[in-house]
Design a protein around this motif. Structure first.
Motif, PDB file in Angstrom:
ATOM      1  N   LYS A   8      -6.998 -49.271  17.459  1.00 19.30           N
ATOM      2  CA  LYS A   8      -7.099 -49.014  18.888  1.00 19.30           C
ATOM      3  C   LYS A   8      -8.578 -48.959  19.254  1.00 19.30           C
ATOM      4  O   LYS A   8      -9.392 -48.353  18.551  1.00 19.30           O
ATOM      5  N   GLU A   9      -8.913 -49.646  20.339  1.00 19.23           N
ATOM      6  CA  GLU A   9     -10.294 -49.679  20.806  1.00 19.23           C
ATOM      7  C   GLU A   9     -10.301 -49.583  22.325  1.00 19.23           C
ATOM      8  O   GLU A   9      -9.611 -50.362  22.999  1.00 19.23           O
ATOM      9  N   GLY A  10     -11.061 -48.652  22.846  1.00 20.88           N
ATOM     10  CA  GLY A  10     -11.099 -48.468  24.297  1.00 20.88           C
ATOM     11  C   GLY A  10      -9.757 -48.134  24.887  1.00 20.88           C
ATOM     12  O   GLY A  10      -9.463 -48.492  26.028  1.00 20.88           O
ATOM     13  N   GLY A  11      -8.922 -47.451  24.105  1.00 20.02           N
ATOM     14  CA  GLY A  11      -7.599 -47.074  24.574  1.00 20.02           C
ATOM     15  C   GLY A  11      -6.561 -48.178  24.483  1.00 20.02           C
ATOM     16  O   GLY A  11      -5.402 -47.974  24.851  1.00 20.02           O
ATOM     17  N   ARG A  61      -4.024 -58.455  21.634  1.00 22.22           N
ATOM     18  CA  ARG A  61      -3.941 -57.224  22.420  1.00 22.22           C
ATOM     19  C   ARG A  61      -2.469 -56.855  22.565  1.00 22.22           C
ATOM     20  O   ARG A  61      -1.644 -57.673  22.980  1.00 22.22           O
ATOM     21  N   ASN A 100     -10.771 -45.443  13.982  1.00 20.43           N
ATOM     22  CA  ASN A 100      -9.601 -45.484  14.846  1.00 20.43           C
ATOM     23  C   ASN A 100      -8.665 -46.624  14.470  1.00 20.43           C
ATOM     24  O   ASN A 100      -8.176 -47.369  15.325  1.00 20.43           O
TER      25      ASN A 100
END
Length: 315
Positions: free
Chosen positions: A24-27, A39, A12
């Protein structure tokens, strides 16, 4: 796997190279650069790009990008354009975000100064290489140094008006703009190189100091250690260097605080400090006799600049 454009299709990740990962991680969209993770979010109506670092410090880049939209674009190996008309590849976006991080509330035109600074950096490096390879080894023995014309050296800061009130202070200071390159130790070393080209250069009345930064080593230091007033016989601190030179001095704690209040006008919470060895230049020979030597590089994230402090003296 990683494709030719730096896209990691398994994790991702829209873009990845040796300097950056945009994914992108965890949306949540993020960027990693020089070991730091940011972030990325957005206010959709302006739009305003929000950059939050690991310490929770937030930067707002107005009239910028929606990172989720860019994630999809860069996953598709596309490019985009800012409101100023500048075209962006995925790497351009990563460079802009890294440069903007920590600058508070700015516009996209301010964030895009990174690209101008990078161009100036390339010119400087080309000129520097063609003349004397100053960064790693100062050419010749005791020869006259060239004038310091580096555009990254700051010479008109209010600090210099204050320090003139203390002509007997041993520490020498040089303020250096961040050139937008990689952060961390490498950026500190580049700032030290630039400071040496100014502080160790000769003039009509004095000869240049020899130095070889290729053998210099550094250790990260806390802000508490930087301003510590502990008196140790085997270590020269910044506090001791300013207030207790090897000759009579009437400067007080209030003087020390006054100087540093101007040197670090936004406080000391966001300083990154490295203490360097002093075995790489004959500038430090006098201090090695007994009093001590000091070499510090301090990055002020709020001002995006480095403060280089050198000290060496004898009676």
């Amino acid at each position: 796997m990683t494709s030719n454009n730096g896209k990691n299709t398994e994790n991702n990740v829209a873009y990845h190279d040796k300097d950056y990962t945009f994914g992108k991680e965890g949306g949540v969209t993020y960027l990693t650069a020089a070991g730091r993770r940011y972030r990325l979010t957005c206010h959709p109506y302006e739009p305003c790009l929000y950059i939050a670092d690991e310490d929770g410090k937030l930067t707002s880049v107005h009239n910028s990008f929606d990172p989720d939209v860019l994630f999809e674009i860069f996953c598709g190996e596309g490019s985009t354009e800012s409101i100023t008309g500048r075209k962006y590849t995925a790497r351009d976006f990563c460079q802009m975000v890294e440069y903007a991080a920590g600058k508070g509330d700015i516009g996209i035109d301010d964030a895009e100064k990174v690209f101008k600074d990078m161009s100036e950096k390339e010119v400087f490096q080309a000129e520097d290489s063609a003349t004397s390879n100053l960064g790693e080894k100062h050419a010749g023995s005791k020869t006259k140094g060239r004038p310091a014309t580096d555009s990254y050296i700051i010479t008109n800061d209010p600090f210099f008006d204050i320090i003139q009130e203390y002509p007997d202070a041993v520490p020498e200071y040089c303020l250096v703009k961040n050139d937008g390159g990689p952060s961390g130790l490498n950026a500190h070393k580049k700032a030290l190189e630039r400071a040496c080209s100014r502080l160790m250069a000769g003039d009509e009345e004095s000869e240049a100091w020899n130095y070889d930064l290729s053998i210099a080593t550094a250790n990260e230091q806390s802000v508490r250690e930087l301003f510590s007033n502990e008196d140790t016989a085997d270590k020269l601190t910044y506090h001791k260097a300013f207030l207790r030179p090897p000759y009579e001095c009437e400067y007080t704690e209030r003087d020390f605080e006054k100087v540093n209040a101007v040197l670090f006008p936004n406080g000391t919470e966001h300083l990154e400090v490295f203490e360097w060895s002093t075995d790489w230049s004959d500038y430090f020979d006098d201090g090695h006799e007994w009093w001590g030597t000091l070499c510090l590089t301090i990055y002020d994230r709020t001002l995006d600049r480095f403060i280089v402090i050198l000290a060496s003296s004898t009676d």
